[in-house]
Enzyme design. Structure first.
Site, mmCIF file in Angstrom:
data_model
loop_
_atom_site.group_PDB
_atom_site.id
_atom_site.type_symbol
_atom_site.label_atom_id
_atom_site.label_comp_id
_atom_site.label_asym_id
_atom_site.label_seq_id
_atom_site.Cartn_x
_atom_site.Cartn_y
_atom_site.Cartn_z
ATOM 1 N N LYS A 151 31.273 -1.117 18.112
ATOM 2 C CA LYS A 151 32.594 -1.038 17.456
ATOM 3 C C LYS A 151 33.547 -1.400 18.483
ATOM 4 O O LYS A 151 33.164 -0.857 19.627
ATOM 5 C CB LYS A 151 32.613 0.324 16.775
ATOM 6 C CG LYS A 151 34.006 0.437 16.268
ATOM 7 C CD LYS A 151 34.018 1.977 15.323
ATOM 8 C CE LYS A 151 35.398 2.227 14.631
ATOM 9 N NZ LYS A 151 35.122 3.328 13.728
ATOM 10 N N LEU A 200 42.317 2.918 13.272
ATOM 11 C CA LEU A 200 41.121 3.509 12.902
ATOM 12 C C LEU A 200 41.408 4.470 11.905
ATOM 13 O O LEU A 200 40.241 4.903 11.257
ATOM 14 C CB LEU A 200 40.253 4.331 14.048
ATOM 15 C CG LEU A 200 40.074 3.424 15.339
ATOM 16 C CD1 LEU A 200 39.334 4.391 16.218
ATOM 17 C CD2 LEU A 200 39.457 2.182 15.303
ATOM 18 N N SER A 226 36.364 3.003 9.333
ATOM 19 C CA SER A 226 36.861 1.998 10.378
ATOM 20 C C SER A 226 35.646 1.333 11.239
ATOM 21 O O SER A 226 36.111 0.123 11.621
ATOM 22 C CB SER A 226 37.781 2.788 11.445
ATOM 23 O OG SER A 226 36.999 3.665 12.098
ATOM 24 N N VAL A 247 35.635 9.550 11.905
ATOM 25 C CA VAL A 247 36.210 11.013 12.025
ATOM 26 C C VAL A 247 36.530 11.307 10.408
ATOM 27 O O VAL A 247 37.174 12.616 10.251
ATOM 28 C CB VAL A 247 37.600 10.831 12.735
ATOM 29 C CG1 VAL A 247 38.549 10.141 11.865
ATOM 30 C CG2 VAL A 247 37.979 11.984 13.447
ATOM 31 N N GLY A 248 36.264 10.554 9.592
ATOM 32 C CA GLY A 248 36.419 10.746 8.127
ATOM 33 C C GLY A 248 35.487 10.131 7.206
ATOM 34 O O GLY A 248 35.693 10.068 5.901
ATOM 35 N N GLY A 249 34.700 9.487 7.902
ATOM 36 C CA GLY A 249 33.944 8.515 6.857
ATOM 37 C C GLY A 249 33.497 7.266 7.568
ATOM 38 O O GLY A 249 32.866 6.327 6.851
ATOM 39 N N SER A 250 33.876 6.896 8.803
ATOM 40 C CA SER A 250 33.976 5.593 9.307
ATOM 41 C C SER A 250 32.680 4.854 9.725
ATOM 42 O O SER A 250 32.523 3.629 9.700
ATOM 43 C CB SER A 250 35.011 5.510 10.631
ATOM 44 O OG SER A 250 36.269 5.334 10.013
HETATM 45 C C1 LIG Z 1 50.579 12.670 3.165
HETATM 46 C C2 LIG Z 1 49.157 12.238 3.582
HETATM 47 C C3 LIG Z 1 49.244 11.312 4.804
HETATM 48 C C4 LIG Z 1 48.032 10.790 5.077
HETATM 49 C C5 LIG Z 1 47.809 10.267 6.186
HETATM 50 C C6 LIG Z 1 46.706 9.520 6.340
HETATM 51 C C7 LIG Z 1 45.998 9.709 7.770
HETATM 52 C C8 LIG Z 1 44.915 9.671 8.025
HETATM 53 C C9 LIG Z 1 43.921 9.285 6.911
HETATM 54 C C10 LIG Z 1 42.274 9.324 7.398
HETATM 55 C C11 LIG Z 1 41.523 8.605 6.702
HETATM 56 C C12 LIG Z 1 40.115 8.655 7.500
HETATM 57 C C13 LIG Z 1 39.641 7.360 6.975
HETATM 58 C C14 LIG Z 1 38.160 7.376 8.062
HETATM 59 C C15 LIG Z 1 38.668 7.020 9.143
HETATM 60 C C16 LIG Z 1 37.657 7.204 10.609
HETATM 61 O O1 LIG Z 1 36.288 7.968 10.105
HETATM 62 N N1 LIG Z 1 37.829 6.712 11.667
HETATM 63 C C17 LIG Z 1 37.005 6.788 12.646
HETATM 64 C C18 LIG Z 1 37.877 7.015 13.776
HETATM 65 O O2 LIG Z 1 36.705 7.282 14.940
#
Ligand SMILES: CCCCCC/C=C\CCCCCCCC(=O)NCCO
Length: 584
Positions: A151, A200, A226, A247-250
């Site tokens: 990545k 990301l 991401s 960090v959230g499912g990437s």
């Molecule tokens: C009012 C809500 C505002 C929301 C703002 C959104 C911000 C972040 C959303 C996070 C979504 C995460 C998706 C996965 C990203 C991930 O895992 N990235 C990897 C980084 O290493």
């Protein structure tokens, strides 16, 4: 106060209002002008970077074409285990393996726009390894000569880690990260970097520098994010093994969208020294790097070797505990107790995702495991805590970077939210909650108040205790659940349904090990169920439903998760599902 206002004459009042309006106008004009100048300057960077990428791809193609086509097709047809064996036996050279994957990588890139740079030094690294292997005293490392994709945000000496920000182009890393050093020591050869969404923080894969990466199954749909470039490249056959971040499912969402398999380990299982995060200084939402491959078997072989030799990372980063590959956990004969759910109570997934969990449940039961219902508590609160803690400064860090850059249109929703002062968001959340309760939750989630932030951290700690307490009560080893809310949607959908990460971000908030294994594809009866039974009670459900219509044939995975340092139990479960489905 009233007295003062009362003493201001009408004409004075008009003067002050005009002055304020003038001030706002001047600020807006200044803002627009400075954005125009930034964009003008960055447009030339984009053009230069894209030209360089075209040349880089041509060079990779030339290297790939050095190999006889028949030989290349044969090497390209080997799976990870077979290629590993042929390289160990010396039947295939490292240079042949790298040339084959330059060739296959270029094909996958032409199909999906997955690659941001081919690491051309890979050919020389391969030749050096082949040279070393000529010595009878040389002991080949376990993954000798296997090409590895990375990545784009992972630090490789001489290459950028822009994360899709144009401002960060042409700022190459001066060192390899500890992890990359380790992979090289184990014989792997990094051969390309892959695309990401800008910042990301999205589960699509578009940025103004490199453009949009598409799904290998359907160009109109996203490969996820991401680590979307990895998903697209591996899904299109352009790499056997790659590294993403999550960090959230990437790692997990791109695997689910592209029919690939991957694992996000709990935070401490890799060294992070010398690496980089999307938002630094963000405790309690734990990110990690993780492998992605065409199957679970490859992930297992990769991690056996990396964790078997984890002292390399622990010696260089004392924060990485020397926790070795736990073979007895992976190959234990003891039957597992598995908790499962098909709906987290926050966002009902579309029918194919529910079916995938139920089919996996059957396979696991047939293998003798006990699979019982499990209900993750209070997901609405989890979503709020997750967004609060992931955007711990109200999104200010990312917003500051975005405002100095060209902004990717497909992340406009979160950018807009970050621009609205949090007190305005909070005020709006009250009326919004009355008509659209779930959006109300999101609108009240961000904070810039340290009191609320501390409370959120305390709540996350309490939630972790509660969750593992529930697992312990039922003696559960792992959790089985959907990987997402829908199959791969069109490129603009993830930003519109950001809260669709509930199935994956939960396990970042808990810092569990969690992985995704491909199980099935969307079929006609899933589509009929979707049309007739899927809820339309709010805008998010309506968007999800219409994005899923027409997704017949798109891959569907399931997710398996377990508490930290039990990744081997996750992999065992994933592998058993894979074996039951593919027979290999
Ligand atoms: C009012 C809500 C505002 C929301 C703002 C959104 C911000 C972040 C959303 C996070 C979504 C995460 C998706 C996965 C990203 C991930 O895992 N990235 C990897 C980084 O290493």
């Amino acid at each position: 106060m009233i007295k003062i206002i009362g003493s201001v004459s009408r004409s004075n009042m008009l003067f002050y209002v005009a002055l304020i309006l003038l001030g706002i106008g001047a600020y807006y004009y200044h803002f627009r002008e400075s954005r125009r100048k930034i964009i003008e300057r960055l447009e030339t960077v984009v053009q230069r970077r894209r030209d360089d990428l075209s040349k880089n791809v041509e060079e990779a193609r030339r290297i790939g074409n050095k190999l006889d086509a028949q030989r290349r097709d044969w090497i390209g047809g080997l799976d990870f285990e077979q290629l590993q064996g042929e390289l160990q036996r010396g039947h295939v050279s490292c240079a042949e393996a790298v040339r084959t994957y330059f060739y296959k990588g270029v094909l996958a890139h032409e199909k999906t726009n997955a690659v941001t740079a081919f690491i051309l030094e890979a050919e020389q690294q391969a030749e050096e390894l082949d040279e070393k292997a000529k010595s009878p005293s040389y002991v080949k490392p376990p993954m000798f000569g296997i090409p590895l994709s990375l990545k784009e945000c992972l630090k490789v000496k001489g290459y950028d880690t822009t994360r899709g920000f144009v401002q960060d182009a042409y700022k190459p890393s001066t060192e390899d990260s500890i992890q990359i050093e380790h992979y090289k020591k184990l014989g792997l050869i990094p051969f390309c970097q892959t695309n990401v969404p800008q910042s990301l923080l999205s589960y699509n894969c578009s940025n103004p520098l490199f453009g949009t990466t598409t799904n290998p199954y359907d160009k109109t749909r996203t490969c996820g994010g991401s680590s979307g470039g990895e998903g697209a490249l591996i899904g299109a056959g352009g790499s056997l093994i790659g590294i993403g971040t999550d960090v959230g499912g990437s790692v997990r969402i791109p695997c689910h969208f592209t029919g690939t398999a991957g694992l996000k380990p709990s935070k401490m299982r890799f060294a992070h020294r010398g690496g980089g995060a999307s938002v630094p200084g963000k405790p309690l939402i734990d990110a990690n790097d993780g492998p992605m491959a065409q199957d679970v078997k490859t992930n297992v072989e990769f991690l056996k070797n990396v964790w078997g030799d984890i002292d390399f990372q622990s010696d260089r980063d004392p924060y990485c505990p020397p926790v070795h590959w736990n073979e007895s956990l992976y190959s234990s004969e003891k039957k597992l107790r598995i908790g499962y759910y098909i709906d987290d109570g926050w966002f009902t997934p579309t029918p194919a995702l529910q079916r995938a969990v139920l089919e996996s449940k059957k396979h696991l039961e047939k293998a003798g495991h006990t699979v019982i219902p499990f209900y993750p508590p209070r997901l609405t609160e989890v979503i709020k805590l997750y967004f609060r803690a992931v955007c711990l400064d109200g999104g200010q860090y990312v917003l500051n970077k975005l405002l100095k850059d060209m902004i990717e249109p497909t992340i406009r929703f979160q950018t807009t939210i970050w621009m609205i002062p949090t007190w305005v968001q909070r005020a709006l959340s009250y009326p919004i909650t009355l008509v659209f309760p779930r959006l109300g939750v999101l609108m009240s989630s961000l904070t810039r108040d340290t009191f609320e932030l501390r409370e959120a951290y305390a709540d996350i700690e309490a939630y972790r205790e509660e969750f593992v307490g529930l697992m312990m009560k039922d003696n559960l080893d792992v959790i089985l659940c959907p990987a997402s809310i829908m199959p791969a949607p069109q490129h603009d959908i993830p930003s519109k349904v950001l809260c669709g990460v509930s199935y994956t971000c939960l396990y970042n908030l808990l810092d569990f090990g969690a992985g995704v294994v491909p199980v099935t594809k969307v079929n006609k009866s899933d589509e009929e169920k979707l049309i007739n039974e899927y809820p339309e009670t709010d805008k998010w459900y309506q968007i999800t439903k219409s994005a899923t219509i027409g997704a017949i044939g798109m891959p569907i995975g399931v997710q398996v998760a377990a508490p930290p340092f039990r990744e081997e139990a996750v992999l065992r479960t994933m592998r058993e599902i894979e074996l039951a489905i593919t027979g290999k």
